[in-house]
Write a protein that holds these residues in place. Structure first.
Motif, short mmCIF file in Angstrom:
data_model
loop_
_atom_site.label_atom_id
_atom_site.label_comp_id
_atom_site.label_asym_id
_atom_site.label_seq_id
_atom_site.Cartn_x
_atom_site.Cartn_y
_atom_site.Cartn_z
N LEU A 27 0.86 -1.17 0.00
CA LEU A 27 0.00 0.00 0.00
C LEU A 27 0.90 1.22 0.00
CD1 LEU A 27 -2.61 -1.00 2.72
CD2 LEU A 27 -2.76 -1.30 0.25
N MET A 28 0.59 2.19 -0.83
CA MET A 28 1.34 3.44 -0.87
C MET A 28 0.51 4.50 -0.15
SD MET A 28 4.02 2.42 -2.38
CE MET A 28 4.89 3.95 -2.67
N VAL A 29 1.04 4.98 0.98
CA VAL A 29 0.32 5.90 1.86
C VAL A 29 0.89 7.30 1.71
CG1 VAL A 29 -0.32 6.39 4.26
CG2 VAL A 29 -0.07 4.01 3.48
N ASN A 30 0.03 8.28 1.54
CA ASN A 30 0.45 9.67 1.46
C ASN A 30 0.92 10.10 2.85
OD1 ASN A 30 0.14 12.63 1.73
ND2 ASN A 30 -0.65 12.49 -0.37
N LYS A 31 2.17 10.52 2.95
CA LYS A 31 2.76 10.89 4.24
C LYS A 31 2.07 12.09 4.87
CE LYS A 31 7.51 9.51 3.22
NZ LYS A 31 8.88 10.03 3.12
N HIS A 32 1.52 12.96 4.05
CA HIS A 32 0.93 14.20 4.58
C HIS A 32 -0.54 14.02 4.97
CE1 HIS A 32 4.64 16.12 3.45
NE2 HIS A 32 4.52 15.56 2.24
N SER A 33 -1.30 13.33 4.15
CA SER A 33 -2.73 13.17 4.45
C SER A 33 -3.02 11.90 5.24
CB SER A 33 -3.54 13.13 3.15
OG SER A 33 -3.30 11.92 2.45
N GLY A 34 -2.10 10.93 5.18
CA GLY A 34 -2.33 9.65 5.84
C GLY A 34 -3.25 8.73 5.06
N GLN A 35 -3.67 9.13 3.87
CA GLN A 35 -4.59 8.34 3.06
C GLN A 35 -3.82 7.38 2.16
OE1 GLN A 35 -8.04 8.72 3.41
NE2 GLN A 35 -7.29 9.96 5.10
N VAL A 36 -4.39 6.20 1.96
CA VAL A 36 -3.81 5.26 1.00
C VAL A 36 -4.12 5.79 -0.39
CG1 VAL A 36 -3.90 2.91 0.08
CG2 VAL A 36 -4.06 3.28 2.55
N GLU A 37 -3.08 5.95 -1.20
CA GLU A 37 -3.24 6.46 -2.56
C GLU A 37 -3.37 5.31 -3.56
OE1 GLU A 37 -3.41 9.70 -3.51
OE2 GLU A 37 -3.13 10.46 -1.47
N TYR A 38 -2.49 4.29 -3.40
CA TYR A 38 -2.44 3.18 -4.34
C TYR A 38 -2.27 1.87 -3.61
CZ TYR A 38 -1.01 7.00 -7.34
OH TYR A 38 -0.94 8.18 -7.99
N ALA A 39 -2.78 0.82 -4.23
CA ALA A 39 -2.41 -0.53 -3.87
C ALA A 39 -1.54 -1.00 -5.02
CB ALA A 39 -3.64 -1.42 -3.73
N VAL A 40 -0.36 -1.49 -4.74
CA VAL A 40 0.48 -2.04 -5.79
C VAL A 40 0.14 -3.51 -5.90
CG1 VAL A 40 2.83 -2.46 -6.59
CG2 VAL A 40 2.30 -0.35 -5.33
N MET A 41 -0.38 -3.90 -7.08
CA MET A 41 -0.78 -5.28 -7.31
C MET A 41 0.33 -5.99 -8.07
SD MET A 41 -4.03 -6.81 -9.40
CE MET A 41 -3.33 -6.47 -11.01
N SER A 42 0.69 -7.18 -7.61
CA SER A 42 1.67 -7.98 -8.34
C SER A 42 0.94 -9.04 -9.15
CB SER A 42 2.66 -8.63 -7.38
OG SER A 42 2.01 -9.57 -6.55
N PHE A 43 1.52 -9.34 -10.31
CA PHE A 43 0.92 -10.33 -11.19
C PHE A 43 2.01 -11.01 -11.99
CE2 PHE A 43 -0.73 -11.52 -15.40
CZ PHE A 43 -1.70 -12.42 -15.01
N GLY A 44 1.87 -12.30 -12.19
CA GLY A 44 2.77 -13.06 -13.04
C GLY A 44 4.05 -13.44 -12.34
N GLY A 45 4.98 -13.92 -13.10
CA GLY A 45 6.28 -14.32 -12.56
C GLY A 45 6.21 -15.63 -11.80
#
Length: 121
Positions: free
Chosen positions: A39-57
């Motif tokens: 999860l990529m969290v905005n340091k200033h707002s504390g809100q989750v901006e993105y979920a990084v999804m992995s696929f394949g490999g």
């Protein structure tokens, strides 16, 4: 005094980030697209901006990583995972990267992701 980290569990409306990581991601047709890597969290707002999804490999080698706007993911209890309204054809053309180097999640990158997926659900 305990010398181990406390464990946090989910409630009806909250979940610990380590419980989200590894959660499967499905499209609306029930096809598994991948799993939440980070999860990529905005340091200033504390809100989750993105979920990084992995696929394949295989064993983490050759995986593609897709930043998905957090607002696009909806947790579905019956699936024990997140559902996104994204089909495989759209995902094939989506912004992605292969592990390293990790892109810089700045305003320009955010605009690119939002431009691709749009705002909201």
């Amino acid at each position: 005094m305990a010398d181990h980290e406390p464990e946090y569990f989910e409630t009806s409306s909250l979940i610990a980030s380590d419980m989200v990581e590894g959660t499967p991601v499905f499209n609306r047709d029930g096809e598994k697209l991948g799993k939440v890597l980070n999860l990529m969290v905005n340091k200033h707002s504390g809100q989750v901006e993105y979920a990084v999804m992995s696929f394949g490999g295989f064993l983490g080698i050759g995986e593609d990583h897709y930043p998905l706007p957090w607002k696009k993911l909806k947790y579905v209890v019956a699936r024990h995972g997140f559902v996104v309204d994204i089909d495989k054809a759209k995902l094939d053309k989506a912004p992605k990267h292969e592990g390293n180097p990790v892109p810089i999640f700045d305003a320009a990158y955010s605009a690119m992701i939002t431009g691709y997926y749009g705002n909201g659900r």
